[in-house]
Design a protein around this motif. Structure first.
Motif, PDB file in Angstrom:
ATOM      1  N   LYS A   1      -7.304 -17.650  14.194  1.00 33.40           N
ATOM      2  CA  LYS A   1      -7.315 -16.362  13.502  1.00 33.40           C
ATOM      3  C   LYS A   1      -6.696 -15.256  14.333  1.00 33.40           C
ATOM      4  O   LYS A   1      -6.468 -14.155  13.837  1.00 33.40           O
ATOM      5  CB  LYS A   1      -8.760 -15.984  13.165  1.00 33.40           C
ATOM      6  N   SER A   2      -6.458 -15.537  15.615  1.00 32.83           N
ATOM      7  CA  SER A   2      -5.986 -14.463  16.489  1.00 32.83           C
ATOM      8  C   SER A   2      -4.471 -14.510  16.643  1.00 32.83           C
ATOM      9  O   SER A   2      -3.812 -15.453  16.205  1.00 32.83           O
ATOM     10  CB  SER A   2      -6.607 -14.620  17.872  1.00 32.83           C
ATOM     11  N   ARG A   3      -3.946 -13.482  17.285  1.00 36.66           N
ATOM     12  CA  ARG A   3      -2.516 -13.433  17.549  1.00 36.66           C
ATOM     13  C   ARG A   3      -2.071 -14.666  18.329  1.00 36.66           C
ATOM     14  O   ARG A   3      -1.029 -15.248  18.045  1.00 36.66           O
ATOM     15  CB  ARG A   3      -2.199 -12.163  18.351  1.00 36.66           C
TER      16      ARG A   3
ATOM     17  N   GLY B   1      -3.119 -17.684  18.245  1.00 35.03           N
ATOM     18  CA  GLY B   1      -2.943 -18.838  17.366  1.00 35.03           C
ATOM     19  C   GLY B   1      -1.632 -18.773  16.605  1.00 35.03           C
ATOM     20  O   GLY B   1      -0.909 -19.771  16.501  1.00 35.03           O
ATOM     21  N   TYR B   2      -1.317 -17.598  16.071  1.00 35.95           N
ATOM     22  CA  TYR B   2      -0.056 -17.439  15.339  1.00 35.95           C
ATOM     23  C   TYR B   2       1.124 -17.701  16.278  1.00 35.95           C
ATOM     24  O   TYR B   2       2.097 -18.334  15.909  1.00 35.95           O
ATOM     25  CB  TYR B   2       0.045 -16.028  14.748  1.00 35.95           C
ATOM     26  N   TYR B   3       1.015 -17.172  17.497  1.00 34.42           N
ATOM     27  CA  TYR B   3       2.099 -17.346  18.455  1.00 34.42           C
ATOM     28  C   TYR B   3       2.289 -18.817  18.817  1.00 34.42           C
ATOM     29  O   TYR B   3       3.402 -19.297  18.948  1.00 34.42           O
ATOM     30  CB  TYR B   3       1.830 -16.514  19.715  1.00 34.42           C
TER      31      TYR B   3
ATOM     32  N   VAL C   1       1.496 -21.544  17.054  1.00 35.09           N
ATOM     33  CA  VAL C   1       2.094 -22.308  15.958  1.00 35.09           C
ATOM     34  C   VAL C   1       3.567 -21.930  15.809  1.00 35.09           C
ATOM     35  O   VAL C   1       4.425 -22.797  15.605  1.00 35.09           O
ATOM     36  CB  VAL C   1       1.330 -22.081  14.642  1.00 35.09           C
ATOM     37  N   ALA C   2       3.871 -20.638  15.954  1.00 33.81           N
ATOM     38  CA  ALA C   2       5.263 -20.194  15.823  1.00 33.81           C
ATOM     39  C   ALA C   2       6.150 -20.860  16.869  1.00 33.81           C
ATOM     40  O   ALA C   2       7.217 -21.378  16.549  1.00 33.81           O
ATOM     41  CB  ALA C   2       5.345 -18.673  15.945  1.00 33.81           C
TER      42      ALA C   2
ATOM     43  N   ILE D   1       7.943 -12.991  21.156  1.00 35.13           N
ATOM     44  CA  ILE D   1       6.980 -13.853  21.837  1.00 35.13           C
ATOM     45  C   ILE D   1       7.521 -14.308  23.186  1.00 35.13           C
ATOM     46  O   ILE D   1       8.603 -14.884  23.267  1.00 35.13           O
ATOM     47  CB  ILE D   1       6.648 -15.089  20.968  1.00 35.13           C
TER      48      ILE D   1
ATOM     49  N   SER E   1      -7.487 -18.735   5.305  1.00 36.59           N
ATOM     50  CA  SER E   1      -6.626 -17.901   6.138  1.00 36.59           C
ATOM     51  C   SER E   1      -6.586 -18.461   7.545  1.00 36.59           C
ATOM     52  O   SER E   1      -7.390 -19.287   7.930  1.00 36.59           O
ATOM     53  CB  SER E   1      -7.168 -16.478   6.154  1.00 36.59           C
ATOM     54  N   GLY E   2      -5.635 -17.987   8.300  1.00 36.48           N
ATOM     55  CA  GLY E   2      -5.525 -18.444   9.691  1.00 36.48           C
ATOM     56  C   GLY E   2      -4.384 -19.427   9.837  1.00 36.48           C
ATOM     57  O   GLY E   2      -4.187 -20.305   9.011  1.00 36.48           O
ATOM     58  N   ALA E   3      -3.644 -19.264  10.921  1.00 38.83           N
ATOM     59  CA  ALA E   3      -2.422 -20.041  11.108  1.00 38.83           C
ATOM     60  C   ALA E   3      -2.678 -21.530  11.192  1.00 38.83           C
ATOM     61  O   ALA E   3      -1.984 -22.333  10.599  1.00 38.83           O
ATOM     62  CB  ALA E   3      -1.722 -19.581  12.370  1.00 38.83           C
TER      63      ALA E   3
ATOM     64  N   SER F   1      -3.297 -24.103   8.062  1.00 41.68           N
ATOM     65  CA  SER F   1      -2.252 -24.621   7.199  1.00 41.68           C
ATOM     66  C   SER F   1      -1.724 -25.908   7.814  1.00 41.68           C
ATOM     67  O   SER F   1      -0.685 -25.933   8.443  1.00 41.68           O
ATOM     68  CB  SER F   1      -1.127 -23.581   7.071  1.00 41.68           C
TER      69      SER F   1
ATOM     70  N   TYR G   1      12.328 -11.649  24.047  1.00 41.57           N
ATOM     71  CA  TYR G   1      11.096 -11.027  23.544  1.00 41.57           C
ATOM     72  C   TYR G   1      10.983  -9.573  23.960  1.00 41.57           C
ATOM     73  O   TYR G   1      10.426  -8.747  23.234  1.00 41.57           O
ATOM     74  CB  TYR G   1       9.863 -11.819  23.986  1.00 41.57           C
TER      75      TYR G   1
ATOM     76  N   ARG H   1      10.873  -6.251  21.512  1.00 38.03           N
ATOM     77  CA  ARG H   1       9.848  -5.214  21.625  1.00 38.03           C
ATOM     78  C   ARG H   1      10.433  -3.824  21.818  1.00 38.03           C
ATOM     79  O   ARG H   1       9.824  -2.827  21.464  1.00 38.03           O
ATOM     80  CB  ARG H   1       8.883  -5.557  22.762  1.00 38.03           C
TER      81      ARG H   1
ATOM     82  N   PHE I   1       9.146 -20.861  10.372  1.00 37.69           N
ATOM     83  CA  PHE I   1       8.076 -21.659  10.950  1.00 37.69           C
ATOM     84  C   PHE I   1       7.511 -22.494   9.801  1.00 37.69           C
ATOM     85  O   PHE I   1       6.668 -22.032   9.035  1.00 37.69           O
ATOM     86  CB  PHE I   1       7.011 -20.768  11.576  1.00 37.69           C
TER      87      PHE I   1
ATOM     88  N   LYS J   1       5.527 -24.935   8.918  1.00 36.76           N
ATOM     89  CA  LYS J   1       4.158 -25.248   8.495  1.00 36.76           C
ATOM     90  C   LYS J   1       3.285 -24.012   8.331  1.00 36.76           C
ATOM     91  O   LYS J   1       2.076 -24.121   8.181  1.00 36.76           O
ATOM     92  CB  LYS J   1       3.521 -26.230   9.481  1.00 36.76           C
ATOM     93  N   MET J   2       3.900 -22.842   8.418  1.00 38.15           N
ATOM     94  CA  MET J   2       3.151 -21.621   8.147  1.00 38.15           C
ATOM     95  C   MET J   2       3.558 -21.113   6.770  1.00 38.15           C
ATOM     96  O   MET J   2       4.649 -21.389   6.294  1.00 38.15           O
ATOM     97  CB  MET J   2       3.500 -20.539   9.174  1.00 38.15           C
TER      98      MET J   2
ATOM     99  N   GLU K   1       2.275 -15.712   6.773  1.00 35.99           N
ATOM    100  CA  GLU K   1       1.979 -15.989   8.191  1.00 35.99           C
ATOM    101  C   GLU K   1       3.246 -15.900   9.047  1.00 35.99           C
ATOM    102  O   GLU K   1       3.214 -15.387  10.161  1.00 35.99           O
ATOM    103  CB  GLU K   1       1.337 -17.376   8.327  1.00 35.99           C
TER     104      GLU K   1
ATOM    105  N   VAL L   1       3.819 -13.194  12.255  1.00 37.84           N
ATOM    106  CA  VAL L   1       4.228 -13.459  13.639  1.00 37.84           C
ATOM    107  C   VAL L   1       5.089 -12.301  14.144  1.00 37.84           C
ATOM    108  O   VAL L   1       4.923 -11.821  15.265  1.00 37.84           O
ATOM    109  CB  VAL L   1       4.996 -14.799  13.751  1.00 37.84           C
TER     110      VAL L   1
ATOM    111  N   PHE M   1       2.927  -9.112  14.719  1.00 34.98           N
ATOM    112  CA  PHE M   1       2.084  -9.132  15.916  1.00 34.98           C
ATOM    113  C   PHE M   1       2.784  -8.523  17.133  1.00 34.98           C
ATOM    114  O   PHE M   1       2.145  -8.269  18.155  1.00 34.98           O
ATOM    115  CB  PHE M   1       1.633 -10.560  16.243  1.00 34.98           C
TER     116      PHE M   1
ATOM    117  N   PRO N   1      -5.339  -8.650  13.686  1.00 35.15           N
ATOM    118  CA  PRO N   1      -4.880  -9.508  12.595  1.00 35.15           C
ATOM    119  C   PRO N   1      -4.898  -8.825  11.219  1.00 35.15           C
ATOM    120  O   PRO N   1      -3.980  -9.024  10.429  1.00 35.15           O
ATOM    121  CB  PRO N   1      -5.860 -10.685  12.626  1.00 35.15           C
TER     122      PRO N   1
ATOM    123  N   ARG O   1      -1.653  -8.283   9.022  1.00 33.04           N
ATOM    124  CA  ARG O   1      -1.551  -8.865   7.686  1.00 33.04           C
ATOM    125  C   ARG O   1      -1.027  -7.820   6.693  1.00 33.04           C
ATOM    126  O   ARG O   1      -0.229  -8.115   5.814  1.00 33.04           O
ATOM    127  CB  ARG O   1      -2.931  -9.371   7.265  1.00 33.04           C
TER     128      ARG O   1
END
Lengths: 345, 246
Positions: free
Chosen positions: A189-191, A193-195, A197-198, A211, A337-339, A342, B76, B80, B93, B95-96, B100, B104, B107, B113, B117
């Motif tokens: 659920k946090s940044r 985690g998204y990072y 998976v990305a 990132i 929800s959450g990366a 999925s 990166y 920024r 990405f 699988k997102m 989502e 990314v 963020f 979050p 969102r």
């Protein structure tokens, strides 16, 4: 009644029931052997979840997590054996050392991609096993070489994590598993985690979106190493004996990977379900078949793993989720929800 | 009215082995502009983007963004600072979900979050992917993937957006929609530099065009000026056409 609940409440209800059963099991199955097997199931689920942080979410195929279980275990046990430091405190040194090692390994290797990273983790962990096997003492501290290191027995001493009964170990493993499930959930659920998976899905794409890929991998690697080390320390206290092959070797390293991938890498519950189910199956076939033909149980276990990977590459979690949703009458499209949730195929 | 310079490329050069892929390129982009970067295949357009966004380090020369040298910064960090980019070969990405994916990007501006969102949801709506926000990125059509690529970059709240062939591979309706989208983004105050082969579309969006050939700038000006330029015609059509056109 269940029909009118939201999906989330249904999940809570089921989680509560499962937890209640887990808490009550030792009262029903009171043979030490059963308790030991169940404790190992929980430990494997925990270790698979620890690996999953860097191997699943971040997609970095580490085949050398035995490095961290062994560094954590050896440091903690040596501190206990030589200086009488309670593992309750020693584990922070052990896990801290594992984190340090993960950073030292991660700095040069996280720049590598794909197979090269995996290969380098194999090489480093195999090297480490040989080092353990050939080192009797380090600066006067006993490491035990190939014959292994026995954890000093001091009898029932909760403050030193030693119990004559198996039951306390079971509950400790249960709490550890709950904690790591909580950690995994938080990650998705946090940044972070998204990072993770990305960068797993596309490193350059992740870089372009701000990132710092290497730093993010290092953080995931350190978290994963910390958790794996705690698991190794628990294993040492449970078995009271450290043997290089068992705690650091390919058996330890690849088992974590197997369980997580067969269960469903990159999901919160996949490694947990994979760990518990496969550890249980492997023990059952060993119990019933191990006596007839040497190695037959391992062969059958291997076969199950191969079939799972071929027919359910997304992991057992997909099958479980499918039937669970049907059984619980889930309302459709109430998207989780959450990366990391999925999981996809 | 004096416009502020957002991006300034000074003598930018990169060699790959013996090949000079970008050769002493000087180029400035002012705030609010939409600049097209065109040229034949292999002219070095994408390399220029890779140099600006930090994926390549220049052999010589500097990238100056908002009066600050950012030469050699990692991608990166460049992001920024406020430079967003898309990739010619899109990088979803897989699988997102769409939302989502865009989160990314978001963020990079917030750790929260919920807030992220929200940013992402707005951007997804803006690029017209609202109805597909919960679809997995790997299941999108190429047109939607290109939009997603823009959305991800937009969510990083860039000052300047580098678009690398976001119109390529789209059908005519999609091209029209995307042209409107890019104009809208530009109108919202985001400076745009775009690489494009679809020339009509480029001319509809850009007030200035820079032409590259073999890593060198061979022409620069309004769309009308550039298309009349003999050097440009030669670069695109070959030497033998030079005389017929003149």
């Amino acid at each position: 009644m269940v029909k009118n609940m939201t999906n989330e409440n249904k999940n809570r209800l089921v989680a509560g029931i499962v937890l209640l059963i887990a808490v009550l099991i030792p009262l029903v199955l009171d043979k030490p052997y059963y308790i030991h097997v169940l404790t190992m199931c929980l430990l494997w689920a925990y270790l698979a979840s620890a690996w999953n942080i860097v191997g699943g979410f971040a997609g970095q195929l580490s085949l050398g997590h035995g490095i961290y279980t062994s560094v954590g275990a050896y440091v903690t046990v040596i501190l206990f054996n030589e200086f009488g430091l309670s593992p309750l405190l020693g584990m922070f040194f052990g896990a801290g050392a594992a984190v340090l090692v993960s950073l030292i390994i991660g700095l040069p290797t996280f720049g590598l991609r794909g197979a090269y990273y995996a290969l380098s983790t194999v090489a480093i962990s195999e090297g480490l096993v040989v080092l353990y096997e050939n080192t009797m003492t380090i600066g006067g501290l006993r490491l035990g070489g190939a014959e292994g290191l026995i954890v000093k027995l001091i009898g029932d001493a909760p403050l030193h994590l030693q119990f004559t009964s198996k039951i306390p170990y079971y509950y400790i493993a249960l709490v550890m598993l709950l904690l790591i499930i909580g950690l995994s959930k938080w990650i998705t659920k946090s940044r972070l985690g998204y990072y993770l998976v990305a960068l797993r899905e596309d490193e350059d794409g992740a870089r372009a979106l701000g990132i710092d890929v290497r730093r993010t991998k290092l953080i995931a690697g350190a978290l994963s190493a910390f958790c794996a080390a705690i698991g190794g320390i628990f294993y040492a206290m449970l078995i009271r004996y450290l043997e290089p092959q068992a705690i650091a070797g390919a058996a330890m390293s690849t088992q974590m990977v197997f369980l997580a991938i067969v269960g469903g890498a990159g999901t919160v519950m996949g490694p947990v379900i994979g760990g518990i189910l496969l550890a249980l199956i492997s023990e059952i076939i060993r119990f019933y078949l191990g006596g007839y033909v040497m190695g037959l149980h391992l062969f059958i276990y291997g076969l199950i793993v191969v079939l799972m990977i071929i027919y359910k590459p997304g992991g057992i979690i997909e099958v479980v989720e499918h039937y669970y949703r049907r059984l619980m009458n889930f309302r459709d499209r109430e998207v989780a929800s959450g990366a990391g949730d999925s999981s996809g195929s | 009215m004096v416009q502020e310079t957002v991006l300034d490329l000074r003598d930018l050069t990169i060699n790959f082995g013996g090949l000079v892929a970008v050769d002493s390129l000087n180029m400035t982009v002012k705030k609010g502009e939409a600049v097209g970067l065109i040229g034949p295949n292999g002219a070095g357009k994408t390399t220029v983007f890779n140099l600006i966004s930090g994926f390549y380090k220049p052999t010589r020369g500097d990238v100056v963004f908002m009066n600050e040298k950012i030469t050699g910064l990692a991608p990166y960090d460049v992001c920024r600072k406020g430079i967003g980019r898309t990739f010619q070969i899109v990088k979803p990405f897989g699988k997102m979900t769409v939302l989502e994916n865009v989160m990314v990007g978001g963020f990079s501006r917030t750790r929260n979050p919920q807030e992220c969102r929200q940013i992402a949801a707005e951007v997804v709506e803006m690029v017209g992917l609202g109805s597909k926000k919960d679809a997995l990125a790997k299941n999108l059509t190429i047109g939607d993937r290109k939009r997603l690529e823009v959305a991800k970059a937009l969510a990083t709240r860039p000052e300047i957006l580098l678009l690398d062939e976001v119109l390529a591979g789209l059908n005519p309706t999609e091209v029209d929609e995307s042209v409107e989208l890019i104009k809208e983004i530009n109108a919202s105050g985001i400076t745009i530099v775009m690489i494009e082969h679809v020339l009509q579309a480029t001319m509809a969006i850009c007030n200035r065009i820079v032409v590259l050939d073999y890593g060198k700038k061979i022409a620069e000006g309004t769309p009308a000026e550039v298309t009349q330029d003999p050097e440009v015609i030669k670069a695109y059509l070959g030497d033998e056409y030079e005389t017929t056109v003149n």
